[in-house]
Scaffold this motif. Structure first.
Motif, PDB file in Angstrom:
ATOM      1  N   ILE A  36     -66.057  45.064 -54.329  1.00  0.00           N
ATOM      2  CA  ILE A  36     -65.394  44.695 -55.577  1.00  0.00           C
ATOM      3  C   ILE A  36     -66.122  45.292 -56.772  1.00  0.00           C
ATOM      4  N   ALA A  37     -67.458  45.237 -56.744  1.00  0.00           N
ATOM      5  CA  ALA A  37     -68.237  45.816 -57.843  1.00  0.00           C
ATOM      6  C   ALA A  37     -68.026  47.323 -57.934  1.00  0.00           C
ATOM      7  N   MET A  39     -65.345  48.991 -56.984  1.00  0.00           N
ATOM      8  CA  MET A  39     -63.997  49.226 -57.499  1.00  0.00           C
ATOM      9  C   MET A  39     -63.966  49.088 -59.021  1.00  0.00           C
ATOM     10  N   ARG A  40     -64.674  48.080 -59.536  1.00  0.00           N
ATOM     11  CA  ARG A  40     -64.732  47.911 -60.993  1.00  0.00           C
ATOM     12  C   ARG A  40     -65.477  49.063 -61.647  1.00  0.00           C
ATOM     13  N   LEU A  41     -66.586  49.476 -61.020  1.00  0.00           N
ATOM     14  CA  LEU A  41     -67.384  50.553 -61.609  1.00  0.00           C
ATOM     15  C   LEU A  41     -66.614  51.865 -61.613  1.00  0.00           C
ATOM     16  N   ARG A  43     -63.533  52.294 -62.086  1.00  0.00           N
ATOM     17  CA  ARG A  43     -62.550  52.298 -63.175  1.00  0.00           C
ATOM     18  C   ARG A  43     -63.197  52.554 -64.534  1.00  0.00           C
ATOM     19  N   ASP A  44     -64.516  52.385 -64.607  1.00  0.00           N
ATOM     20  CA  ASP A  44     -65.238  52.607 -65.869  1.00  0.00           C
ATOM     21  C   ASP A  44     -65.726  54.051 -65.897  1.00  0.00           C
ATOM     22  N   ASP A 323     -70.890  44.970 -66.295  1.00  0.00           N
ATOM     23  CA  ASP A 323     -69.483  44.574 -66.219  1.00  0.00           C
ATOM     24  C   ASP A 323     -68.982  44.528 -64.783  1.00  0.00           C
ATOM     25  N   ALA A 324     -69.462  45.448 -63.942  1.00  0.00           N
ATOM     26  CA  ALA A 324     -68.981  45.506 -62.563  1.00  0.00           C
ATOM     27  C   ALA A 324     -69.532  44.370 -61.715  1.00  0.00           C
ATOM     28  N   ALA A 329     -66.132  38.690 -65.121  1.00  0.00           N
ATOM     29  CA  ALA A 329     -65.430  39.750 -65.840  1.00  0.00           C
ATOM     30  C   ALA A 329     -63.982  39.849 -65.359  1.00  0.00           C
ATOM     31  N   LYS A 330     -63.112  40.222 -66.273  1.00  0.00           N
ATOM     32  CA  LYS A 330     -61.701  40.348 -65.916  1.00  0.00           C
ATOM     33  C   LYS A 330     -61.456  41.688 -65.243  1.00  0.00           C
TER      34      LYS A 330
END
Length: 330
Positions: A36-37, A39-41, A43-44, A323-324, A329-330
């Motif tokens: 999950i982390a 995937m978030r990273l 996108r950044d 953030d990740a 965080a959303k």
């Protein structure tokens, strides 16, 4: 009145295949916190750009000195003896195919080679100093947060004392007091280890406060109470139950602490308590550029831009990791 329909047990029980089937008929797959982390990273894009720059800087510091010329090689044939500056290049910087960033005024030493070798010093000092701060801050922070009471009060007061300590003056005095050959080290080897000790040992309260606050919250969680009820020792709870849940904040704040240490090392080198010339360092290059800035600003711009890009890349990566890895965080 009609009798209710009889429903068999097989009709009331949910089938495993139906539960695990998604909307499109595909099986639902769980994701770990690391996935999950990541995937978030991904996108950044800004954080990814910072991470790519950080990786390139590390590779440059490791393998770059093998690809560039010696930073101590003088090229007096490129210097105009009348004005003590390079003869050629834009604004008399000496930029050419052999010297992509120009040469140093007065000596003709290659700027690219000095930047590359200086990166090795800056990253080495900042990484090891950060590691020292993280180890001390994590151990003392988790101890203060878990045990509380007089242990917490003692460690917290020590944090306050270290935060109020005049670190810059202490570093200057320490370098002046320690004699060459102390601890079996001499020259730049001694200077580098003194820098690592001063920067790392006196910066641990920053991460120590963060770890203490996180531990105060974690020690009240159910899994810690369960470990206590099963007779687990404090050492087991600290390092097997609480510490794994602190990996994310430790990683994030370590990434944000590295650029601070890079700036600190550059400041100490600028003040003359860093590595000994002619060994290149970014702060030392800025010191040599001050007297000749009006006639040759390029010599100050190059190390200044190197410090700026490095610090910016680490900060962008650190913000992205924060953030990740933040579950809120959303």
């Amino acid at each position: 009145m009609a009798a209710p329909l009889e429903v068999t047990g097989s009709d009331t029980e949910a089938q495993p295949e139906a539960v695990l089937a998604g909307v499109d008929g595909k099986a639902i797959q769980g994701r770990s916190l690391g996935q999950i982390a990541w995937m978030r990273l991904k996108r950044d894009k800004v954080a990814l750009a910072g991470g790519v720059i950080v990786i390139l800087l590390i590779l440059l510091a490791i393998f770059g000195p093998l690809l560039v010329q010696s930073p101590l090689a003088y090229h007096q044939n490129l210097i105009d003896p009348t004005y003590n500056r390079p003869k050629t290049g834009i604004w008399h910087t000496g930029i050419s195919a052999d010297h992509l960033l120009g040469v140093e005024p007065g000596t003709g030493r290659d700027l690219l080679a000095r930047i590359v070798h200086g990166a090795r010093i800056s990253l080495l000092v900042s990484f090891l100093a950060t590691l020292l701060s993280v180890v001390i801050g994590t151990v003392l922070g988790i101890t203060a947060g878990y045990f509380g009471g007089w242990v917490d009060m003692l460690i917290s007061r020590a944090m306050d004392a270290f935060l109020a300590f005049p670190l810059l003056l202490f570093a200057i005095a320490l370098v002046a007091v320690i004699a060459d050959g102390s601890f079996g080290l001499s020259g730049n080897g001694l200077r580098i280890w003194v820098l690592i000790f001063v920067i790392g040992f006196f910066n641990w309260p920053y991460i120590g406060r963060i770890i203490r606050g996180q531990t105060l919250s974690l020690r009240e969680r159910e899994f810690v109470d369960a470990a206590r009820s099963m007779g687990a020792r404090n050492s087991y709870i600290l390092f097997k139950e609480i510490l794994p849940n602190l990996v994310a904040p430790i990683l994030v704040y370590s990434t944000l602490l590295i650029p601070t240490n890079i700036l600190f090392e550059a400041a100490l080198s600028f003040l003359g308590v860093g590595v000994i010339p002619p060994t290149p360092s970014w702060g030392g290059m800025l010191t040599l550029a001050v007297p000749i800035y009006s006639s040759d600003p390029m010599y100050m711009i190059v190390p200044g831009v190197a410090i700026f890009i490095t610090v910016l890349a680490f900060n962008l990566l650190g913000d992205g990791l924060r953030d990740a890895l933040d579950p809120r965080a959303k």
